[in-house]
Structures are given as C-alpha cells and as structure tokens.
Design an enzyme around this catalytic site. Structure first.
Site, PDB file in Angstrom:
ATOM      1  N   GLY A 140      20.892  -5.902  45.596  1.00 58.13           N
ATOM      2  CA  GLY A 140      21.977  -5.502  46.470  1.00 58.13           C
ATOM      3  C   GLY A 140      21.499  -4.445  47.455  1.00 58.13           C
ATOM      4  O   GLY A 140      20.756  -3.529  47.080  1.00 58.13           O
ATOM      5  N   GLU A 155      25.595  -7.604  47.929  1.00 59.20           N
ATOM      6  CA  GLU A 155      24.664  -8.340  47.083  1.00 59.20           C
ATOM      7  C   GLU A 155      23.806  -9.275  47.932  1.00 59.20           C
ATOM      8  O   GLU A 155      24.220  -9.748  49.001  1.00 59.20           O
ATOM      9  CB  GLU A 155      25.423  -9.137  46.020  1.00 59.20           C
ATOM     10  CG  GLU A 155      26.186  -8.279  45.025  1.00 59.20           C
ATOM     11  CD  GLU A 155      25.278  -7.354  44.238  1.00 59.20           C
ATOM     12  OE1 GLU A 155      24.134  -7.752  43.921  1.00 59.20           O
ATOM     13  OE2 GLU A 155      25.701  -6.222  43.952  1.00 59.20           O
ATOM     14  N   HIS A 364     -14.903   5.168  -2.269  1.00 58.98           N
ATOM     15  CA  HIS A 364     -15.210   3.742  -2.172  1.00 58.98           C
ATOM     16  C   HIS A 364     -14.262   2.902  -3.016  1.00 58.98           C
ATOM     17  O   HIS A 364     -14.042   3.199  -4.189  1.00 58.98           O
ATOM     18  CB  HIS A 364     -16.637   3.431  -2.665  1.00 58.98           C
ATOM     19  CG  HIS A 364     -17.651   4.460  -2.344  1.00 58.98           C
ATOM     20  ND1 HIS A 364     -18.272   4.542  -1.128  1.00 58.98           N
ATOM     21  CD2 HIS A 364     -18.162   5.472  -3.097  1.00 58.98           C
ATOM     22  CE1 HIS A 364     -19.121   5.551  -1.136  1.00 58.98           C
ATOM     23  NE2 HIS A 364     -19.073   6.135  -2.316  1.00 58.98           N
ATOM     24  N   TYR A 367      -8.045   1.896  -5.963  1.00 62.99           N
ATOM     25  CA  TYR A 367      -6.596   1.880  -5.797  1.00 62.99           C
ATOM     26  C   TYR A 367      -6.013   3.023  -6.610  1.00 62.99           C
ATOM     27  O   TYR A 367      -6.217   3.100  -7.831  1.00 62.99           O
ATOM     28  CB  TYR A 367      -5.972   0.561  -6.263  1.00 62.99           C
ATOM     29  CG  TYR A 367      -4.460   0.645  -6.274  1.00 62.99           C
ATOM     30  CD1 TYR A 367      -3.746   0.699  -5.080  1.00 62.99           C
ATOM     31  CD2 TYR A 367      -3.756   0.741  -7.470  1.00 62.99           C
ATOM     32  CE1 TYR A 367      -2.368   0.815  -5.076  1.00 62.99           C
ATOM     33  CE2 TYR A 367      -2.368   0.855  -7.479  1.00 62.99           C
ATOM     34  CZ  TYR A 367      -1.680   0.897  -6.285  1.00 62.99           C
ATOM     35  OH  TYR A 367      -0.323   1.031  -6.284  1.00 62.99           O
ATOM     36  N   ASN A 387      -0.664   1.130 -12.706  1.00 63.15           N
ATOM     37  CA  ASN A 387       0.605   1.852 -12.722  1.00 63.15           C
ATOM     38  C   ASN A 387       1.819   0.982 -13.009  1.00 63.15           C
ATOM     39  O   ASN A 387       2.906   1.502 -13.232  1.00 63.15           O
ATOM     40  CB  ASN A 387       0.812   2.563 -11.374  1.00 63.15           C
ATOM     41  CG  ASN A 387       0.762   1.594 -10.198  1.00 63.15           C
ATOM     42  OD1 ASN A 387       0.074   0.586 -10.239  1.00 63.15           O
ATOM     43  ND2 ASN A 387       1.477   1.918  -9.140  1.00 63.15           N
ATOM     44  N   TYR A 388       1.662  -0.317 -13.028  1.00 59.67           N
ATOM     45  CA  TYR A 388       2.818  -1.219 -13.108  1.00 59.67           C
ATOM     46  C   TYR A 388       2.712  -2.101 -14.342  1.00 59.67           C
ATOM     47  O   TYR A 388       1.708  -2.797 -14.538  1.00 59.67           O
ATOM     48  CB  TYR A 388       2.863  -2.077 -11.841  1.00 59.67           C
ATOM     49  CG  TYR A 388       4.056  -2.990 -11.717  1.00 59.67           C
ATOM     50  CD1 TYR A 388       5.351  -2.506 -11.872  1.00 59.67           C
ATOM     51  CD2 TYR A 388       3.887  -4.338 -11.416  1.00 59.67           C
ATOM     52  CE1 TYR A 388       6.450  -3.349 -11.733  1.00 59.67           C
ATOM     53  CE2 TYR A 388       4.977  -5.189 -11.271  1.00 59.67           C
ATOM     54  CZ  TYR A 388       6.255  -4.689 -11.436  1.00 59.67           C
ATOM     55  OH  TYR A 388       7.339  -5.522 -11.298  1.00 59.67           O
ATOM     56  N   ALA A 424     -18.449   5.421 -16.710  1.00 63.28           N
ATOM     57  CA  ALA A 424     -18.286   4.205 -15.917  1.00 63.28           C
ATOM     58  C   ALA A 424     -17.870   3.038 -16.801  1.00 63.28           C
ATOM     59  O   ALA A 424     -18.343   2.888 -17.925  1.00 63.28           O
ATOM     60  CB  ALA A 424     -19.588   3.881 -15.191  1.00 63.28           C
ATOM     61  N   ARG A 441     -16.326   1.251 -24.115  1.00 64.60           N
ATOM     62  CA  ARG A 441     -17.051   0.023 -23.793  1.00 64.60           C
ATOM     63  C   ARG A 441     -17.941  -0.317 -24.978  1.00 64.60           C
ATOM     64  O   ARG A 441     -18.305   0.572 -25.767  1.00 64.60           O
ATOM     65  CB  ARG A 441     -17.861   0.177 -22.509  1.00 64.60           C
ATOM     66  CG  ARG A 441     -18.905   1.279 -22.516  1.00 64.60           C
ATOM     67  CD  ARG A 441     -19.735   1.242 -21.230  1.00 64.60           C
ATOM     68  NE  ARG A 441     -20.787   2.256 -21.249  1.00 64.60           N
ATOM     69  CZ  ARG A 441     -20.847   3.282 -20.421  1.00 64.60           C
ATOM     70  NH1 ARG A 441     -19.891   3.454 -19.514  1.00 64.60           N
ATOM     71  NH2 ARG A 441     -21.844   4.140 -20.486  1.00 64.60           N
TER      72      ARG A 441
END
Length: 457
Positions: A140, A155, A364, A367, A387-388, A424, A441
C-alpha cells in the site's frame, strides 16, 4: 493506558502447513511470541489477539497469560474487519480514553524502540509506520499532500499509475485514538478490488475529520518484513540471526564466523567469550568470562562458569558447569547435570541428573545418571551407574577422593566411601567402604598348551 491489537487470523496458505502461520518459529519461538514480547515492552493495559484459522491452537499456546485475551474473526473480511472484532474488548472500562496500537502476528521483528518512536510521532492523532522501498510492488502506498502531510493509503491493487510510482509504503502498523478508531471502523466499506474492509481506509477518514496523521520509520528494514512462505521465513531467520550476531560482537564476544551462529533464546556472555562456528544456543544460556565454546555445540538452558572450555560437538541441556571446567569433545550433559569447578567430562560421556564434584573427572566413555559424586573422584572409562531397575530410579553416592576403575558397573542404590578404590571390571552391588579396595571378578587362570579349534575339512 495503551491497548494493543495483534492480527493473527490469517490462513498462511503459502506456508503449506497444518500449523497456524503465527505459530511457525523464528529464532526458536513462534512468530506471535516475538510480537507479544515487543508489545509487552510498552507495558500496555491490555493485549487482544485476533484469531481465526487455527484459533484453538493459537489460544492454547498463549492461554492464561496476564493481560492477554482473544477475539475471533471468522470468516475473514480484511484487516479493518479484524480490528472490529477486538473493539468490544477495547472499549471495556476506560479503554475508550486510550490509544490502540495495531500489530501483525506474521511481522515478528518490529522492535520496541521503533514502536516507541511511532507512539511519540502520534501526538494526539494517528501515526503509521512507513518505509521507503526501491521496489514497492504489492505494498500500500502512502499518499501525501503538497505540504507533505499523509492524506490516505491506497492498496497496490487499487492504485493508479501515478500512485504506484510512490516508494513510501505502508507497513500496516499504526496507532490511533481508540474511540475514534471505533467510529472510523464503522464507516469504512469494502468497495475495492479485494472486496475487503481495509484498516488503511481509516487514514482518509481521520484526515477528513481534521485529525493529524503522522508517520515514523523503523530503524532497520527487516523490522517490518512479513512472513507468508517458507522462503520468507528462512530469509528473515538469517537476517535476524545476523542482527543477533552483530549485537554479540558489539558486546565483546568473539564469533569465529558470525554467519554460522544461531541464537534461539537469550544468550548472556561475560568478557572475552569465544564461540566457534556452527554453535546453537537455545532457551536461556549464560556464559561466564573467558568461556570458549568449540565448533558445532548445542547449549540449551545452560549456565557455564568462567574459564570453562566446551569442546567440539558437545550437547548441553538444562545443566550447570562450574569455573575452569572441561567438557567434551562429544560430551552430553542432560537435564540436572551439575559440574563443579575444574571438573572434566570427556568424549562420549553422558551425565544426567547428577553432580560431578570439584576437580572430579570422567574422561572417557561413561554413563553417570542419578548420582552424587564428590570432589577429586576419578571415573574410569566404561563406567556405568545402573540407576534404573525397570520401574524406579535409584541414586549412586561416590564420596570424595574415590577411584573408580575402568569397566565398572555400580548397581544403585549404592555408596562408595571416601578414598575407596573400585578395581577395574567390578560390578558393585553393595556399598564399598572408605579407604579400601573393592573388587568383584573371578580369579584369572591360564590353561597351558590350549589350542584354538581347527576348521574341519
């Protein structure tokens, strides 16, 4: 007090999407969200969003926000008709004594400073936001008299050849006295090429009523760019990212390449921050003095302490990192990760809902989830906190100065005492006492002279 009307009823057919156009994102939030931010910066008394296509989804996205209400335009008969739907709410209380600012949900980047300049230009009359374009096709035109006063807006489809030669165009954004706006809206008609009720027609009515019409211009041309297609959305995204990069550079941040920087929220940086190429910052991110972020990192809702280095291809979300820490490359900090000062998290380490204490290291392939790890702890490669249990999450506690050997599994809930060492390959199912070596182990054995099987002929 100011009223704000935001027009957000359009279909957005060229977007080729089921999502309402104003909910398409720009720099990490819906376009309508950007407009609301600019509007709220003016501290208006009320904001009315006019919705139409996809009204339910638009209302659901912003329902419950203080001072915000909605008006329905269905069917759509133009911008003037859209504002008419908001008028009843504008007239509530002492609203008739206010001014009303009209914004557009698909013109997302108009800045508060520009809107303040528009408000100042209004005086007691009407002010429109205009811009001079080298190619004004489709816009416009602003028609002025011999004294330079705005007399009307025509417009493009309704303009004659002389009017189409005008380069000053209407952006659609205007502010007007609310009571007069209501009156003018009742007097406009749809006798035009589109058969619609144009909001712009109120300008000629204002002039006829002796009301002064002023104009103001935006500081930058991208402020008034609208989005009607994916291509326009992408173009405006890059323009806005370039502006955000410029602001960071002016604030003292070093960007390795401003063209490869994406900010999709707020980014607060201290002094001497360095950001490499391809990084994305989402939500609220705060970087302390001297932070260095390597290439192609993603940080979302993160706080990073002074002197910390985030190495390449790391992903941090809803996490906190202390001072002088090291993260990455290829590290992932998930929600609830909290790294202490001088902590180290290396490549292919994932941390979630866990604390890694001061000067502790997980360098390295580990988790760490739902854990509280003290100071000066070494987490060996291949360590996993289990953890689960299939239903519930359980926490692992590792106290100060513990040493967790490589390829260790800690089956939570479990605690490792202060100064403890896990050998380890240990699978820890019970608490490990402080200042002791714990291992689980089988004893190593050798079979002398053993031969591998031979393939049968």
């Amino acid at each position: 007090m100011l009223n704000v009307v935001i027009l957000a009823a359009g279909l957005g057919k060229r977007m080729q999407s089921d999502l309402p156009k104003v909910l398409h994102t720009l720099a990490g939030q819906p376009m309508l969200g950007h407009v609301l931010e600019s509007a709220r910066d003016l501290q208006p008394g009320r904001i009315v969003v006019v919705v139409g296509h996809g009204a339910e989804r638009v209302e659901a996205a912003y329902a419950g926000q203080a001072g915000l209400s909605f008006a329905l335009q269905r069917p759509q008969h133009g911008t003037g008709h859209a504002v008419q739907q908001a008028v009843p709410q504008l007239m509530e209380g002492d609203g008739a004594e206010d001014a009303t600012l009209v914004l557009y949900g698909d013109v997302p980047l108009v800045q508060p400073e520009t809107l303040r300049r528009l408000m100042a230009a209004r005086g007691q009359g009407v002010a429109v936001l205009t811009e001079v374009l080298p190619d004004a096709t489709g816009y416009g035109r602003i028609v002025r008299d011999a004294q330079g006063q705005v007399t009307r807006i025509v417009e493009h489809k309704d303009a004659n050849e002389q009017e189409r030669a005008i380069k000053e165009v209407n952006t659609g954004i205007l502010v007007a006295p609310t009571a007069k706006l209501k009156d003018w809206l009742t007097r406009i008609d749809n006798n035009n090429a589109q058969g619609e009720y144009y909001l712009t027609d109120i300008i000629a009515l204002a002039v006829a009523d002796g009301v002064t019409v002023s104009a103001a211009q935006p500081a930058a041309s991208w402020e008034t760019l609208g989005v009607n297609s994916r291509a326009q959305q992408a173009e405006l995204e890059r323009r806005w990212q370039a502006e955000l990069a410029r602001r960071q550079l002016e604030a003292g941040v070093t960007l390795a390449d401003p063209a490869r920087f994406d900010q999709r929220g707020t980014l607060e940086c201290g002094r001497d921050v360095y950001i490499d190429v391809g990084c994305v910052f989402e939500g609220r991110v705060k970087l302390g003095d001297g932070v260095r972020v390597g290439p192609h990192c993603v940080l979302r809702d993160v706080e990073v302490g002074a002197g910390t280095q985030i190495e390449a291809y790391s992903h941090l979300q809803q996490a906190r990192v202390g001072d002088e820490a090291r993260v990455g490359p290829y590290a992932r900090l998930r929600p609830g990760a909290d790294l202490g000062n001088q902590a180290h998290v290396g490549n292919f380490v994932e941390i979630k809902n866990a604390v890694l204490g001061e000067a502790s290291k997980a360098n390295h392939l580990a988790y760490i989830g739902d854990a509280d790890i003290g100071a000066r702890v070494n987490v060996g490669a291949g360590t996993i906190t289990c953890n689960y249990d299939g239903v519930n999450k359980h926490r692992t506690i590792i106290e100060d100065d513990a040493f967790i050997g490589s390829d260790t599994q800690l089956v939570a809930p479990v605690r490792v005492g202060r100064g403890a060492t896990l050998a380890a390959g240990t699978t820890l199912t019970r608490d490990a006492p402080a200042d002791s070596l714990t291992l689980s182990r089988i004893r190593q054995s050798t079979v002398p002279g053993w031969k591998r099987p031979v393939k049968k002929s």
